[in-house]
Design a protein around this motif. Structure first.
Motif, PDB file in Angstrom:
ATOM      1  N   ILE A   1       1.778   6.596  -6.881  1.00 28.41           N
ATOM      2  CA  ILE A   1       0.827   7.666  -7.295  1.00 28.41           C
ATOM      3  C   ILE A   1       1.143   9.133  -7.077  1.00 28.41           C
ATOM      4  O   ILE A   1       0.988   9.911  -7.984  1.00 28.41           O
ATOM      5  CB  ILE A   1      -0.530   7.220  -6.419  1.00 28.41           C
ATOM      6  CG1 ILE A   1      -1.245   5.909  -6.858  1.00 28.41           C
ATOM      7  CG2 ILE A   1      -1.431   8.287  -6.494  1.00 28.41           C
ATOM      8  CD1 ILE A   1      -2.088   5.365  -6.019  1.00 28.41           C
ATOM      9  N   LEU A   2       1.832   9.546  -6.090  1.00 26.82           N
ATOM     10  CA  LEU A   2       2.490  10.687  -5.861  1.00 26.82           C
ATOM     11  C   LEU A   2       3.579  11.096  -6.977  1.00 26.82           C
ATOM     12  O   LEU A   2       3.318  12.379  -7.437  1.00 26.82           O
ATOM     13  CB  LEU A   2       3.011  10.896  -4.334  1.00 26.82           C
ATOM     14  CG  LEU A   2       1.972  10.987  -3.470  1.00 26.82           C
ATOM     15  CD1 LEU A   2       2.702  10.809  -2.053  1.00 26.82           C
ATOM     16  CD2 LEU A   2       0.828  11.761  -3.237  1.00 26.82           C
TER      17      LEU A   2
ATOM     18  N   LYS B   1       0.853  -1.161  -0.001  1.00 28.35           N
ATOM     19  CA  LYS B   1       0.025  -0.168  -0.068  1.00 28.35           C
ATOM     20  C   LYS B   1       0.918   1.321  -0.089  1.00 28.35           C
ATOM     21  O   LYS B   1       0.664   2.128  -0.570  1.00 28.35           O
ATOM     22  CB  LYS B   1      -0.808  -0.115   1.171  1.00 28.35           C
ATOM     23  CG  LYS B   1      -1.903   1.044   1.251  1.00 28.35           C
ATOM     24  CD  LYS B   1      -2.990   1.197   2.388  1.00 28.35           C
ATOM     25  CE  LYS B   1      -3.798   2.218   2.514  1.00 28.35           C
ATOM     26  NZ  LYS B   1      -4.596   2.230   3.609  1.00 28.35           N
ATOM     27  N   LEU B   2       1.803   1.357   0.845  1.00 28.27           N
ATOM     28  CA  LEU B   2       2.716   2.454   1.014  1.00 28.27           C
ATOM     29  C   LEU B   2       3.381   2.707  -0.399  1.00 28.27           C
ATOM     30  O   LEU B   2       3.578   3.848  -0.736  1.00 28.27           O
ATOM     31  CB  LEU B   2       3.490   2.373   2.059  1.00 28.27           C
ATOM     32  CG  LEU B   2       4.570   3.401   2.446  1.00 28.27           C
ATOM     33  CD1 LEU B   2       3.706   4.613   2.980  1.00 28.27           C
ATOM     34  CD2 LEU B   2       5.223   3.180   3.771  1.00 28.27           C
TER      35      LEU B   2
ATOM     36  N   LEU C   1       6.657  10.394   3.052  1.00 26.79           N
ATOM     37  CA  LEU C   1       6.273   9.086   2.841  1.00 26.79           C
ATOM     38  C   LEU C   1       7.555   8.125   2.574  1.00 26.79           C
ATOM     39  O   LEU C   1       7.562   6.999   3.153  1.00 26.79           O
ATOM     40  CB  LEU C   1       5.342   8.953   2.024  1.00 26.79           C
ATOM     41  CG  LEU C   1       3.779   9.252   2.326  1.00 26.79           C
ATOM     42  CD1 LEU C   1       2.851   8.792   1.150  1.00 26.79           C
ATOM     43  CD2 LEU C   1       3.424   8.244   3.524  1.00 26.79           C
TER      44      LEU C   1
ATOM     45  N   LYS D   1       2.534   1.884  -3.350  1.00 23.94           N
ATOM     46  CA  LYS D   1       1.551   2.154  -4.308  1.00 23.94           C
ATOM     47  C   LYS D   1       1.315   3.719  -4.258  1.00 23.94           C
ATOM     48  O   LYS D   1       1.123   4.272  -5.117  1.00 23.94           O
ATOM     49  CB  LYS D   1       0.205   1.677  -4.198  1.00 23.94           C
ATOM     50  CG  LYS D   1       0.545  -0.084  -4.693  1.00 23.94           C
ATOM     51  CD  LYS D   1      -0.762  -0.848  -4.697  1.00 23.94           C
ATOM     52  CE  LYS D   1      -0.709  -2.081  -5.179  1.00 23.94           C
ATOM     53  NZ  LYS D   1      -1.744  -2.809  -4.716  1.00 23.94           N
ATOM     54  N   ILE D   2       1.235   4.282  -2.766  1.00 22.74           N
ATOM     55  CA  ILE D   2       0.892   5.724  -2.725  1.00 22.74           C
ATOM     56  C   ILE D   2       1.991   6.530  -3.157  1.00 22.74           C
ATOM     57  O   ILE D   2       2.003   7.481  -3.906  1.00 22.74           O
ATOM     58  CB  ILE D   2       0.574   5.819  -1.180  1.00 22.74           C
ATOM     59  CG1 ILE D   2      -0.830   5.343  -0.845  1.00 22.74           C
ATOM     60  CG2 ILE D   2       0.496   7.338  -0.858  1.00 22.74           C
ATOM     61  CD1 ILE D   2      -1.056   5.290   0.487  1.00 22.74           C
TER      62      ILE D   2
END
Length: 138
Positions: free
Chosen positions: A81-82, A74-75, A116, A77-78
């Motif tokens: 995306i960013l 999940k991390l 992140l 992927k974020i």
């Protein structure tokens, strides 16, 4: 992960140089001529723009590595995306003449991205330390 963070810091640094150039162009040409701000772009702009390809490539390699190890997908992927959002906003700024609030949004997302990535680095370090301890106990 260290390389990804280092590349992001380089990208942020060159982005601030591009921002300084844009501010100067704004003073010289005015807001009504936004589309002309990058007509005579500096090396820093082209470096900043092209360097994003290396950042994407490295983070896709990280994604693959994380996928193979079944880590926190999940991390990453974020983070991806960013990164793609940053590139999209950069393209919009270049081709659409810096629409309202695109520059602050670009900077805001870069800040979140760096945070992140740092968080993910800490997560990854804990995971590798845990993995090493478990391997030495067997």
């Amino acid at each position: 992960m260290y390389g990804s963070i280092l590349l992001t810091l380089i990208q942020i640094y060159t982005g601030t140089q591009v921002r300084e150039y844009i501010d100067i162009q704004n003073e010289i040409l005015g807001l009504e001529n936004k589309k002309l701000w990058l007509n005579q772009a500096t090396f820093q702009f082209y470096f900043h723009r092209s360097f994003s390809i290396i950042i994407i490539f490295l983070n896709l390699i990280l994604f693959y590595y994380i996928y193979k190890r079944n880590l926190n997908m999940k991390l990453i992927k974020i983070i991806l995306i960013l990164i793609f959002s940053e590139i999209l906003i950069g393209l919009i700024m270049f081709y659409r003449g810096f629409p309202f609030s695109s520059q602050p949004l670009h900077l805001f997302i870069a800040t979140i991205l760096f945070g992140l990535q740092f968080y993910f680095l800490l997560f990854f370090q804990n995971y590798t330390n845990y993995e090493k301890r478990n391997l030495s106990n067997t």
